[in-house]
Design a protein around this motif. Structure first.
Motif, mmCIF file in Angstrom:
data_model
loop_
_atom_site.group_PDB
_atom_site.id
_atom_site.type_symbol
_atom_site.label_atom_id
_atom_site.label_comp_id
_atom_site.label_asym_id
_atom_site.label_seq_id
_atom_site.Cartn_x
_atom_site.Cartn_y
_atom_site.Cartn_z
ATOM 1 N N GLN A 246 48.449 43.759 44.256
ATOM 2 C CA GLN A 246 48.625 44.722 43.174
ATOM 3 C C GLN A 246 48.796 44.013 41.830
ATOM 4 O OE1 GLN A 246 51.988 46.888 44.842
ATOM 5 N NE2 GLN A 246 50.678 48.658 45.287
ATOM 6 N N LEU A 249 45.376 42.964 40.617
ATOM 7 C CA LEU A 249 44.638 44.054 39.980
ATOM 8 C C LEU A 249 45.191 44.353 38.582
ATOM 9 C CD1 LEU A 249 44.083 46.583 42.924
ATOM 10 C CD2 LEU A 249 42.371 45.151 41.800
ATOM 11 N N LEU A 250 46.530 44.316 38.450
ATOM 12 C CA LEU A 250 47.132 44.568 37.149
ATOM 13 C C LEU A 250 46.695 43.524 36.124
ATOM 14 C CD1 LEU A 250 50.832 45.621 37.940
ATOM 15 C CD2 LEU A 250 49.070 47.001 36.827
ATOM 16 N N ARG A 252 43.967 42.066 35.986
ATOM 17 C CA ARG A 252 42.572 42.303 35.620
ATOM 18 C C ARG A 252 42.380 43.593 34.818
ATOM 19 N NH1 ARG A 252 39.239 40.862 41.196
ATOM 20 N NH2 ARG A 252 39.993 38.694 41.423
ATOM 21 N N GLY A 253 43.487 44.309 34.579
ATOM 22 C CA GLY A 253 43.403 45.530 33.796
ATOM 23 C C GLY A 253 43.212 46.786 34.613
ATOM 24 N N TYR A 254 43.385 46.681 35.942
ATOM 25 C CA TYR A 254 43.241 47.839 36.813
ATOM 26 C C TYR A 254 44.623 48.309 37.276
ATOM 27 C CZ TYR A 254 38.343 46.421 37.087
ATOM 28 O OH TYR A 254 37.053 46.075 36.781
ATOM 29 N N LEU A 255 44.743 49.620 37.518
ATOM 30 C CA LEU A 255 45.996 50.187 38.002
ATOM 31 C C LEU A 255 45.878 50.391 39.507
ATOM 32 C CD1 LEU A 255 48.719 51.134 36.871
ATOM 33 C CD2 LEU A 255 47.805 53.454 36.817
ATOM 34 N N PRO A 256 46.582 49.599 40.321
ATOM 35 C CA PRO A 256 46.444 49.697 41.781
ATOM 36 C C PRO A 256 47.051 50.976 42.342
ATOM 37 C CG PRO A 256 48.203 48.184 41.215
ATOM 38 C CD PRO A 256 47.538 48.558 39.922
ATOM 39 N N GLN A 257 46.571 51.372 43.503
ATOM 40 C CA GLN A 257 47.079 52.554 44.182
ATOM 41 C C GLN A 257 48.450 52.233 44.787
ATOM 42 O OE1 GLN A 257 45.498 55.389 44.049
ATOM 43 N NE2 GLN A 257 46.935 56.583 45.287
#
Length: 313
Positions: A246, A249-250, A252-257
């Motif tokens: 997680q 992903l953060l 990389r600019g993504y919001l993980p589930q």
């Protein structure tokens, strides 16, 4: 011969409570009939009753606590409807052209919406002869609750449309949630601004003072925190309980589930944050209300001619 009604008698009757009980009963009846019949013609009634019930009730409650005779039912109605509609329209236009997805989006929304409501309040109350701080708070609450009512109606109408077709349950859930949160939202924030705006009550015009600017920025910040609390709670949850994938992903600019456990913690932090923000606003409002000097009765403004005793008037 007409007899004067004691001030306490009006309060004992509590018209705001009758408005709420009767309105709630009509809303529940509309919900039941709409679900039983499936009649789409009842949807506007359902949306309007649910969206306006709590705001109208609180405005009626606040009207009983007005400080001077300057605050009339006509003025309250004007600020509620005109201020609410103008605020929603102006905020929608400004947000569409000035705001874009960014970390400062919620702060921009707070600054725009609180600014629009403040301007609407100042314009609609510009002709008042006596500007009492408490009356300013009441009129500010009226503008804010009007804004909240029309905004809630829009959210409720939008909730009707889902991927699986029309959903009356979504409408009902949206109206219940926004009704519960309405007292600590727009009405609270604009009431604070109204009290500060009316602070120089001896002047005929409003002043853009340092105190007013500070209150505007403070209220806008509370507004922004309120709107962004879900995202703040989710980020805090991931920072406290996140896993390596997680965090990856953060970065990389993504919001993980989030996991189920993280969802529960996120919901808790979300509601705790909302309670904290609303608590700050309520304390601010109460301090402003109790520190406000009571307006003098109309006869106190009469001037005694020089050289003549007051008894001669």
């Amino acid at each position: 011969m007409a007899t004067a009604t004691a001030p306490g008698a009006v309060r004992r009757r509590r018209p705001w409570l009758r408005i709420f009980i009767s309105g709630l009963g009509l809303w529940v009846l509309t919900v039941v009939v709409t679900f039983v019949t499936g009649n789409p013609n009842l949807v506007p009634t359902l949306v309007l009753l649910g969206s306006f019930l709590v705001p109208v009730t609180f405005v009626a409650w606040a009207f009983e606590r007005r400080d001077t005779g300057e605050i009339t039912a006509e003025l309250i109605l004007n600020t509620f409807i005109t201020g609410g509609v103008l605020g929603v329209l102006a905020a929608s236009l400004l947000e569409s052209y000035l705001l874009h997805p960014s970390p400062g989006l919620f702060l921009g929304v707070g600054l725009i919406e609180e600014g629009v409501k403040l301007v609407a309040l100042a314009w609609l109350s510009r002709r008042l002869r006596v500007k009492s701080i408490r009356d300013g708070m009441i009129l500010g609450a009226s503008v804010g609750f009007g804004f909240a009512a029309f905004e809630s109606a829009g959210y409720a109408f939008t909730a009707l449309f889902t991927e699986h077709g029309l959903s009356l349950m979504q409408v009902v859930q949206t109206e219940i949630l926004r009704g519960l949160l309405a007292p600590v939202g727009h009405g609270l924030w604009t009431a604070i601004l109204g009290g500060v705006l009316f602070s120089p009550s001896t002047r005929d015009v409003y002043l853009i003072s340092d105190r007013l600017v500070a209150a505007y920025l403070g209220v806008s910040l509370l507004h922004a925190l309120w709107d962004s609390m879900h995202q703040i709670a989710l980020v805090l949850t991931l920072l406290l309980t996140g896993t390596p994938w997680q965090y990856n992903l953060l970065s990389r600019g993504y919001l993980p589930q989030p996991t189920e456990t993280q969802v529960e913690l996120s919901v808790f932090l979300d509601w705790a944050g909302l309670m904290l923000v609303s608590g700050i606003g309520i304390i601010w409002l109460l301090v402003l209300w109790h520190r406000a000097p009571r307006a003098r009765p109309p006869f106190a403004a009469w001037r005694v001619p020089t050289g003549r005793p007051a008894a001669a008037l």
